[in-house]
Design an enzyme around this catalytic site. Sequence first.
Site, PDB file in Angstrom:
ATOM      1  N   GLY A  70      77.832-150.483 -50.468  1.00 38.31           N
ATOM      2  CA  GLY A  70      77.366-151.464 -51.440  1.00 38.31           C
ATOM      3  C   GLY A  70      76.387-152.430 -50.796  1.00 38.31           C
ATOM      4  N   CYS A  97      80.518-147.511 -45.030  1.00 38.43           N
ATOM      5  CA  CYS A  97      79.580-148.626 -44.913  1.00 38.43           C
ATOM      6  C   CYS A  97      80.249-149.943 -45.337  1.00 38.43           C
ATOM      7  CB  CYS A  97      78.314-148.329 -45.721  1.00 38.43           C
ATOM      8  SG  CYS A  97      76.900-149.380 -45.294  1.00 38.43           S
ATOM      9  N   TYR A  98      79.889-150.504 -46.505  1.00 41.19           N
ATOM     10  CA  TYR A  98      80.529-151.744 -46.942  1.00 41.19           C
ATOM     11  C   TYR A  98      82.044-151.550 -47.065  1.00 41.19           C
ATOM     12  CZ  TYR A  98      81.919-155.759 -49.726  1.00 41.19           C
ATOM     13  OH  TYR A  98      82.549-156.892 -50.171  1.00 41.19           O
ATOM     14  N   HIS A 184      76.541-142.778 -44.038  1.00 37.56           N
ATOM     15  CA  HIS A 184      76.778-142.229 -45.380  1.00 37.56           C
ATOM     16  C   HIS A 184      76.875-140.710 -45.319  1.00 37.56           C
ATOM     17  CE1 HIS A 184      76.157-145.931 -47.778  1.00 37.56           C
ATOM     18  NE2 HIS A 184      75.444-146.287 -46.719  1.00 37.56           N
ATOM     19  N   GLU A 186      77.760-138.751 -47.661  1.00 35.34           N
ATOM     20  CA  GLU A 186      77.518-138.141 -48.972  1.00 35.34           C
ATOM     21  C   GLU A 186      76.085-137.694 -49.180  1.00 35.34           C
ATOM     22  OE1 GLU A 186      77.122-142.652 -49.710  1.00 35.34           O
ATOM     23  OE2 GLU A 186      78.198-141.278 -48.377  1.00 35.34           O
ATOM     24  N   ASP A 243      71.854-129.593 -70.760  1.00 33.68           N
ATOM     25  CA  ASP A 243      72.892-130.569 -71.095  1.00 33.68           C
ATOM     26  C   ASP A 243      73.279-130.501 -72.577  1.00 33.68           C
ATOM     27  OD1 ASP A 243      72.490-131.296 -68.474  1.00 33.68           O
ATOM     28  OD2 ASP A 243      71.275-133.042 -68.967  1.00 33.68           O
ATOM     29  N   LYS A 385      75.128-132.208 -62.959  1.00 27.69           N
ATOM     30  CA  LYS A 385      74.317-131.127 -63.493  1.00 27.69           C
ATOM     31  C   LYS A 385      74.796-129.754 -63.038  1.00 27.69           C
ATOM     32  CE  LYS A 385      70.710-131.503 -65.350  1.00 27.69           C
ATOM     33  NZ  LYS A 385      70.246-131.506 -66.757  1.00 27.69           N
TER      34      LYS A 385
END
Length: 529
Positions: A70, A97-98, A184, A186, A243, A385
């Site tokens: 964050g 991180c945060y 990070h 991710e 979608d 997606k």
Amino acid sequence: MPETKSIETASAVPATAPDGILVVDLGAQYAQLIARRVREANVWSEIAPPSLALETAARMNLKGIVLSGGPASVYASDAPQIPTELLELGVPVLGICYGMQWMTQTLGGEVLPANAREFGRTSIAVAEPEALFRGLDGHTVVWMSHGDQVAELPEGFRTYATSENCPFAAVGDPERGFFGIQFHPEVTHTVRGREVIDNFIHAVCGAKDDWSPDSIVDAQVARVREQVGEHGEVVLGLSGGVDSSVAAVILHKAIGDRLHCIFVDNGLLRKGERQVVETLFGEHFQMDLTVVDAGAKFLAELAGVTDPERKRKIIGHEFVEVFREEAKRFKQANFLGQGTLYPDVIESIAAHGGSTDVIKSHHNVGGLPDDLEMELIEPLRELFKDEVRAIGRQLGLASVVVDRQPFPGPGLAVRIVGEITPENVRLLQEADAIVTSEIEAVGADEGLWQYFAVLLPVKSVGVMGDARTYESCCALRVVQSEDAMTADWAYLPQELLQRISNRIINEVRGINRVVLDISSKPPATIEWE
């Protein structure tokens, strides 16, 4: 590991619920990306802001918690208020991180401004190749983005990895299952980030691989039936993209002919788009399909508008107004179906009430008026997606639909930078058709996320047939991505680029220059507006 602290509503968790990881959104732009990485490991994940974290945990078969990154500082007055009870639920916790900084400070450590901030790719040295780093040793490249860092560890914590400027790049207390990483995992820029997340999910949390996108279909069909009831009817805005197409099939599977698909030709479609939708859904799937020719109305409302957000809001409003008018033909049509996805939500509003910064609004989540008279029904709202594509394949949708490149809800409006005019729409439709057809003709679309043309609000001097021209400029946008949260620009073969450029300049009267966009996301976005 200590015994799990009882949660008041734990009895509400169904016995068949899959093992789950809770992602607490502390303001990160990539909270959804963390959740997606967990799901890629065949484990269910849910996202909640701090205010709803305990409530969400109570209805999950909780196996672990991830505290996201964050933009705040833990010592700032406006830092997110995170319930400390999350550390008392008896499940492993990973702070990113945060999230790492908050956890270590809360447990008695200290966080200070870093002497040297770290942003971008950084090499870390793994000190202990176990727990999160099982199978990793030596040095590995990670993605850092921080100005603060842990200066002193809480009791029981030890160092798992360091970087040149960060002595506590990864820390943990294996006895309690608490781990913190300053980088990070991710994002794709962290070379072995998926392994770190997978180690946390499986080796540390012990979660089972008992979830897949296929398992969503039956649950969503049942949810739609419950929401709509026995006599309710749904109006769905069908665009022909993956979608809305998958949403249409799920809704049709749930309520049959009580689904009324409306395709709005807003005058901002790709070349030949309307004909494709009419053939596929009206004739092949035999759904109740209404085609509304509203191009003149949309273009009139957009005349003179250049601000991207205003464009999106106007288009979103007009879509809803068209739905309202068409829905009058169906007395029980009290529901508006949409193919909203997780990325739409995170880039439009603070997801689930979290604090994530707004980047841009989408027509299907950011442009709805307050006095909407239909209840929203969004069977794909919690999906990414790639998960939607997997569901589409399971439902029997053809590859031409499932594997189609994403197309923004506002259509070509966000690919015409500046004012939208009928002539600008024509120019972009013709140029974009050339880009798409040339790339697909040689199979260069394999591995690409999106490939399209953008019309720029500039003109330049050219020479054609010994005569001076002063015409528009077109940009090529070609990117590789897995989820649209991050993306890298792709470089097509020079011969292909040359052929695309030659065809656009020769065949599209009004364009005399083609340029190539070589920006990644971040810092740019995939679309230009």
